[in-house]
Design an enzyme around this catalytic site. Structure first.
Site, PDB file in Angstrom:
ATOM      1  N   TYR A 142      22.260 -51.110  49.827  1.00 42.63           N
ATOM      2  CA  TYR A 142      22.331 -52.492  50.334  1.00 42.63           C
ATOM      3  C   TYR A 142      23.249 -52.556  51.560  1.00 42.63           C
ATOM      4  O   TYR A 142      22.958 -53.263  52.532  1.00 42.63           O
ATOM      5  CB  TYR A 142      22.845 -53.427  49.241  1.00 42.63           C
ATOM      6  CG  TYR A 142      21.963 -53.476  48.019  1.00 42.63           C
ATOM      7  CD1 TYR A 142      20.879 -54.349  47.948  1.00 42.63           C
ATOM      8  CD2 TYR A 142      22.206 -52.642  46.922  1.00 42.63           C
ATOM      9  CE1 TYR A 142      20.057 -54.390  46.823  1.00 42.63           C
ATOM     10  CE2 TYR A 142      21.394 -52.681  45.797  1.00 42.63           C
ATOM     11  CZ  TYR A 142      20.321 -53.554  45.754  1.00 42.63           C
ATOM     12  OH  TYR A 142      19.514 -53.588  44.642  1.00 42.63           O
ATOM     13  N   CYS A 143      24.350 -51.819  51.501  1.00 42.50           N
ATOM     14  CA  CYS A 143      25.281 -51.780  52.631  1.00 42.50           C
ATOM     15  C   CYS A 143      24.630 -51.151  53.858  1.00 42.50           C
ATOM     16  O   CYS A 143      24.818 -51.633  54.985  1.00 42.50           O
ATOM     17  CB  CYS A 143      26.537 -50.993  52.253  1.00 42.50           C
ATOM     18  SG  CYS A 143      27.491 -51.707  50.891  1.00 42.50           S
ATOM     19  N   ASN A 144      23.863 -50.090  53.648  1.00 43.78           N
ATOM     20  CA  ASN A 144      23.213 -49.427  54.776  1.00 43.78           C
ATOM     21  C   ASN A 144      22.214 -50.354  55.458  1.00 43.78           C
ATOM     22  O   ASN A 144      22.131 -50.392  56.693  1.00 43.78           O
ATOM     23  CB  ASN A 144      22.529 -48.144  54.314  1.00 43.78           C
ATOM     24  CG  ASN A 144      23.522 -47.075  53.914  1.00 43.78           C
ATOM     25  OD1 ASN A 144      24.597 -46.970  54.505  1.00 43.78           O
ATOM     26  ND2 ASN A 144      23.183 -46.278  52.916  1.00 43.78           N
ATOM     27  N   LEU A 192      24.233 -52.746  57.555  1.00 45.33           N
ATOM     28  CA  LEU A 192      24.734 -52.122  58.784  1.00 45.33           C
ATOM     29  C   LEU A 192      23.622 -52.009  59.825  1.00 45.33           C
ATOM     30  O   LEU A 192      23.856 -52.240  61.022  1.00 45.33           O
ATOM     31  CB  LEU A 192      25.313 -50.743  58.474  1.00 45.33           C
ATOM     32  CG  LEU A 192      26.596 -50.715  57.645  1.00 45.33           C
ATOM     33  CD1 LEU A 192      26.967 -49.268  57.308  1.00 45.33           C
ATOM     34  CD2 LEU A 192      27.748 -51.401  58.359  1.00 45.33           C
TER      35      LEU A 192
END
Length: 225
Positions: free
Chosen positions: A90-92, A95
């Protein structure tokens, strides 16, 4: 497709146990429990919010160069993203969405940086894997996340789950504490006041990069006045 639509599509496949994830329902239930408890704790409401003074920080980029919030704010407003680490899909995706929005931030004179507790080699992996052109900073021991009110301790049952999944956060972050930041997004004005804040105790929910543009336009207008 919006960022949240991409996150929702991934979440649906992951929680359905589709290949290559093949995640059993018990794992999903444990993750849901941890998220529900973090939401219920009210931690997100206690984090720094719009109108608050932003903590000053100096952190290293993946090459060991110090990056100062004071220096960045001399150039213009600051867009700041706290994320869990390159191991978090989810973070990727977030970003990547920020990278796509970066030209808009540039037009408005804003700097963009992301902060995670991971070590420098893992930050370099974040940059490579997501084709990023903005700095990824290592928040050793989560001290800056704590100053923003974002750091939390993982419950014992979630630590056990992460260990069973070989997600070794102490090694990944060079920190034995088993803590993480709640994902968060901030716009900080040149006077150090937070103009926009979005804190997510549910790590599968992220704001759209475009949501920050009104605050950035306001900051640009105040500079021009």
């Amino acid at each position: 497709m919006t960022l949240q639509e991409k996150l929702d599509a991934f979440k649906a496949d992951f929680e359905a146990g589709k290949p290559p994830y093949n995640v059993p329902p018990s794992v999903i239930e444990t993750m849901h429990r941890a998220t529900a408890e973090l939401i219920a704790s009210g931690a997100a409401e206690r984090a720094r919010k719009a109108g608050d003074k932003a903590p000053v920080f100096m952190l290293n980029d993946p090459d060991g160069n110090p990056v100062s919030s004071v220096d960045l704010l001399k150039k213009g407003p600051l867009v700041l993203s706290f994320y869990r680490g390159v191991w978090c899909p989810y973070c990727n995706m977030e970003l990547q969405a920020l990278e796509a929005a970066k030209p808009e931030f540039d037009k408005l004179g804003a700097s963009l940086v992301a902060i995670s507790p991971q070590t420098a080699p893992n930050s370099r992996k974040s940059v490579r894997q997501n084709n990023l052109t903005f700095p990824i900073l290592s928040d050793a021991k989560g001290t800056v996340a704590a100053a923003f009110g974002l750091r939390f301790d993982l419950p014992d049952y979630l630590v056990e789950l992460y260990q069973s999944l070989k997600n070794d956060l102490p090694s990944f972050n060079d920190d034995p504490s088993w803590t993480l930041p709640m994902p968060a997004r901030y716009v900080i004005g040149q006077d150090g006041i937070i103009l926009y804040a979005e804190v997510n105790p549910d790590y599968t929910r992220r704001p759209e990069p475009e949501d920050m543009l009104p605050a950035l336009r306001e900051a640009a207008a105040s500079r021009a006045a």
